[in-house]
Design an enzyme around this catalytic site. Structure first.
Site, PDB file in Angstrom:
ATOM      1  CD  GLU A 276      -0.929  -0.577   3.688  1.00 32.36           C
ATOM      2  OE1 GLU A 276      -2.182  -1.226   3.398  1.00 32.36           O
ATOM      3  OE2 GLU A 276      -0.603  -0.062   4.731  1.00 32.36           O
ATOM      4  N   PRO A 277       1.783   1.625  -1.070  1.00 27.14           N
ATOM      5  CG  PRO A 277       3.289   0.849  -2.763  1.00 27.14           C
ATOM      6  CD  PRO A 277       1.899   0.583  -2.347  1.00 27.14           C
ATOM      7  NE  ARG A 279       7.788   8.999   0.795  1.00 28.65           N
ATOM      8  CZ  ARG A 279       7.871  10.096   1.808  1.00 28.65           C
ATOM      9  NH1 ARG A 279       8.198  11.077   1.291  1.00 28.65           N
ATOM     10  NH2 ARG A 279       7.578   9.621   2.982  1.00 28.65           N
ATOM     11  NE  ARG A 314       7.497  15.296   2.616  1.00 30.34           N
ATOM     12  CZ  ARG A 314       8.818  15.003   2.400  1.00 30.34           C
ATOM     13  NH1 ARG A 314       9.204  15.864   1.719  1.00 30.34           N
ATOM     14  NH2 ARG A 314       9.462  13.793   2.998  1.00 30.34           N
ATOM     15  CE1 TYR A 318       7.899  14.288   9.164  1.00 27.20           C
ATOM     16  CE2 TYR A 318       7.091  15.182   6.901  1.00 27.20           C
ATOM     17  CZ  TYR A 318       7.011  14.640   8.039  1.00 27.20           C
ATOM     18  OH  TYR A 318       5.586  13.945   8.263  1.00 27.20           O
ATOM     19  CB  CYS A 344       4.421  35.674  11.846  1.00 28.96           C
ATOM     20  SG  CYS A 344       3.681  36.991  10.918  1.00 28.96           S
ATOM     21  CD  GLU A 345       5.488  29.482  14.117  1.00 32.11           C
ATOM     22  OE1 GLU A 345       6.492  29.007  14.401  1.00 32.11           O
ATOM     23  OE2 GLU A 345       4.377  29.651  14.899  1.00 32.11           O
ATOM     24  CE1 TYR A 374       1.831  10.465   3.582  1.00 27.10           C
ATOM     25  CE2 TYR A 374       3.966  10.302   2.154  1.00 27.10           C
ATOM     26  CZ  TYR A 374       2.868   9.669   2.756  1.00 27.10           C
ATOM     27  OH  TYR A 374       2.536   8.267   2.651  1.00 27.10           O
TER      28      TYR A 374
HETATM   29  N1  LLP Z   1       0.338   2.528   4.761  1.00 34.35           N
HETATM   30  C1  LLP Z   1       0.297   2.990   5.943  1.00 34.35           C
HETATM   31  C2  LLP Z   1      -0.513   2.268   7.126  1.00 34.35           C
HETATM   32  C3  LLP Z   1       0.886   4.135   6.160  1.00 34.35           C
HETATM   33  O1  LLP Z   1       0.900   4.984   7.536  1.00 34.35           O
HETATM   34  C4  LLP Z   1       1.366   4.887   5.183  1.00 34.35           C
HETATM   35  C5  LLP Z   1       2.338   6.115   5.334  1.00 34.35           C
HETATM   36  C6  LLP Z   1       1.531   4.269   3.976  1.00 34.35           C
HETATM   37  C7  LLP Z   1       1.068   2.917   3.730  1.00 34.35           C
HETATM   38  C8  LLP Z   1       2.315   4.933   2.598  1.00 34.35           C
HETATM   39  O2  LLP Z   1       3.550   4.988   2.952  1.00 34.35           O
HETATM   40  P1  LLP Z   1       4.892   5.663   1.747  1.00 34.35           P
HETATM   41  O3  LLP Z   1       4.592   4.803   0.597  1.00 34.35           O
HETATM   42  O4  LLP Z   1       4.021   7.036   1.286  1.00 34.35           O
HETATM   43  O5  LLP Z   1       5.879   5.666   2.242  1.00 34.35           O
HETATM   44  N2  LLP Z   1       4.512  12.710   6.291  1.00 34.35           N
HETATM   45  C9  LLP Z   1       5.697  12.049   5.884  1.00 34.35           C
HETATM   46  C10 LLP Z   1       5.488  10.602   5.428  1.00 34.35           C
HETATM   47  C11 LLP Z   1       4.411   9.690   6.464  1.00 34.35           C
HETATM   48  C12 LLP Z   1       4.403   8.530   6.078  1.00 34.35           C
HETATM   49  C13 LLP Z   1       2.988   8.210   6.978  1.00 34.35           C
HETATM   50  N3  LLP Z   1       2.333   6.848   6.641  1.00 34.35           N
HETATM   51  C14 LLP Z   1       6.635  12.668   4.730  1.00 34.35           C
HETATM   52  O6  LLP Z   1       5.870  13.769   4.363  1.00 34.35           O
HETATM   53  O7  LLP Z   1       7.482  12.010   4.347  1.00 34.35           O
END
Ligand code: LLP
Length: 422
Positions: A276-277, A279, A314, A318, A344-345, A374
């Site tokens: 379940e990607p 990004r 982001r 991060y 203003c930060e 994100y």
């Molecule tokens: N499955 C679950 C249960 C998740 O919590 C997430 C992301 C994904 C799949 C998808 O993950 P991905 O393939 O995108 O890595 N805000 C952060 C990333 C937080 C990820 C949260 N969970 C950023 O901007 O890098």
């Protein structure tokens, strides 16, 4: 994104045209790129594991138009909340195609999740007896924390291991499935989500091995034929110029091989493999367009745009890198400059000492890359700087898929008691 001379193009449309037609700050997504990314990922895994299913974690970019693109491509949805479930259902996905991977669920979350017929992926064994009070699901998965996680977004999105809040401790997994079996549940899956933005192909087979060692024993002990094993997301993309990307083919081949060999080792009938990607599908297909409004020469020279941390959090959150292009000036001489938004930060001063065109000026158009994941989903309205509009580009067509927020949206749902109006 491509260049036409010094002009930045998204799909077949000049970024400058998008900015003048829809205004800035503006999120722009390239539909063809989302589809290509999705097909590349599914293709790589299916090649080595024909019984493979892809879900899209909708938290990453939750515009219904984008969720629809991925549904058309064949993806199910991974949801973190009841509202994300409603979103998945609103684009026509049925319960079997929706995973509910929320954590620390309320009774109301559980009740509505059951009512909508989605596949529960329980983050803790303590949720099971609470779930059973409302009903018995057809199929159940547990999210397992295999004790190891990693991320290219610092330690910020390491979603497993001893410091993560997610998933079930390996020592509790057997008992969790035993209790579910005792409650009459017959169809099972297993899940993990260990980290995000991983560009090391060897990571995926490694964590797959960890998960399979845990559930292999469960399968043997309880005689469970797992229906699916979901490896979560985490397929990474490069953010910095020259940064190596993920070798997807190698990741898929090695993961499928590890999965098959662990199934054989534990005498398991091979379950469906799932991921379940998010990004990986939308990250490099999204951009933020912003306008330079003023340039300050103080201790340093700082270029002020309308892309603040409210628009793209982001970097402030991060320390993430996002590459910046300047329309019409990409091949101009460069100097070290700072860049910030209008909040203003000081965390809004999100670019320090970046080589940018020396002749940057008011009115310039900047395009921030890799903003599709994100990005909008984490944006907010601080300082009365409201959320951006979103546009989908498909070749030479551009369609507005979310209107820019207005003042009325900012105060919507607020209530001023009468006595305060006097
Ligand atoms: N499955 C679950 C249960 C998740 O919590 C997430 C992301 C994904 C799949 C998808 O993950 P991905 O393939 O995108 O890595 N805000 C952060 C990333 C937080 C990820 C949260 N969970 C950023 O901007 O890098």
């Amino acid at each position: 994104m491509k260049m036409n001379g010094s002009q930045i193009m998204i799909g077949d449309i000049p970024a400058a045209e998008l900015a003048s037609r829809f205004g800035t700050p503006l999120y722009v997504y390239d539909e063809q790129k989302i589809r290509e990314n999705y097909r590349r990922a599914v293709g790589a895994f299916k090649k080595h594991c024909p019984d493979f299913r892809m879900f899209y974690a909708v938290k990453c970019s939750n515009n219904p138009a984008i969720v629809n693109i991925l549904r058309q491509e064949g993806a199910g949805a991974d949801c973190a909340s009841v509202n994300e479930i409603l979103l998945a259902k609103s684009v026509g996905l049925d319960g079997e195609n929706v995973m509910f991977s929320g954590n620390f669920l309320s009774d109301e979350d559980i009740r509505q999740g059951l009512e909508s017929g989605v596949v529960f992926n329980l983050d803790d064994e303590s949720i099971l007896p609470r779930l059973l009070k409302f009903g018995t699901p057809e199929v159940l998965s547990f999210r397992i924390n295999p004790g190891y996680g990693r991320s290219n977004v610092g330690d910020f999105v390491t979603n497993a291991g001893p410091n993560a809040k997610f998933g079930i401790h390996p020592d509790h997994v057997l008992e969790a499935y035993r209790q579910a079996q005792a409650a009459g549940i017959k169809r099972f899956g297993a899940h993990m989500m260990t980290g995000s933005c991983i560009t090391d192909a060897d990571y995926f087979p490694f964590v797959t091995g960890l998960l399979m060692d845990i559930i292999g024993k469960v399968s043997k002990e309880l005689g469970i034929d797992f229906e699916f094993v979901d490896l979560g997301g985490g397929l990474g993309i490069p953010y910095e110029p020259g940064e190596p990307g993920l070798d997807l083919e190698a990741a898929a081949a090695k993961t499928a091989a590890m999965f098959a060999s662990k199934c054989a080792e534990y005498g398991m009938k091979q379950p469906r493999l799932e991921m379940e990607p998010a990004r990986y599908f939308v990250g490099n297909a999204g951009y933020v367009l912003g306008r330079v409004h003023s340039i300050k020469h103080s201790y340093k020279t700082i270029v002020g745009t309308d892309i603040g941390m409210n628009v793209l959090v982001r970097p402030a959150f991060y320390g993430s890198y996002h590459h910046i292009f300047v329309d019409g000036k990409e091949n101009h001489d460069r100097v070290l400059l700072g860049m910030c938004g209008q909040l203003c930060e000081n965390t809004d001063y999100w670019v320090k000492d970046r080589l940018l065109p020396a002749d940057m000026a008011e009115g310039d158009l900047v395009v921030v890359e890799n903003a599709g994941a994100y990005g909008f989903g984490m944006s907010y309205q601080y300082n009365g700087r409201l959320r951006a509009a979103e546009v989908l580009v498909n070749g030479s067509e551009a369609i507005l898929i979310r209107e820019r927020e207005r003042f009325e949206d900012m105060i919507a749902h607020t209530i001023v008691p009468d006595y305060l109006k006097k």
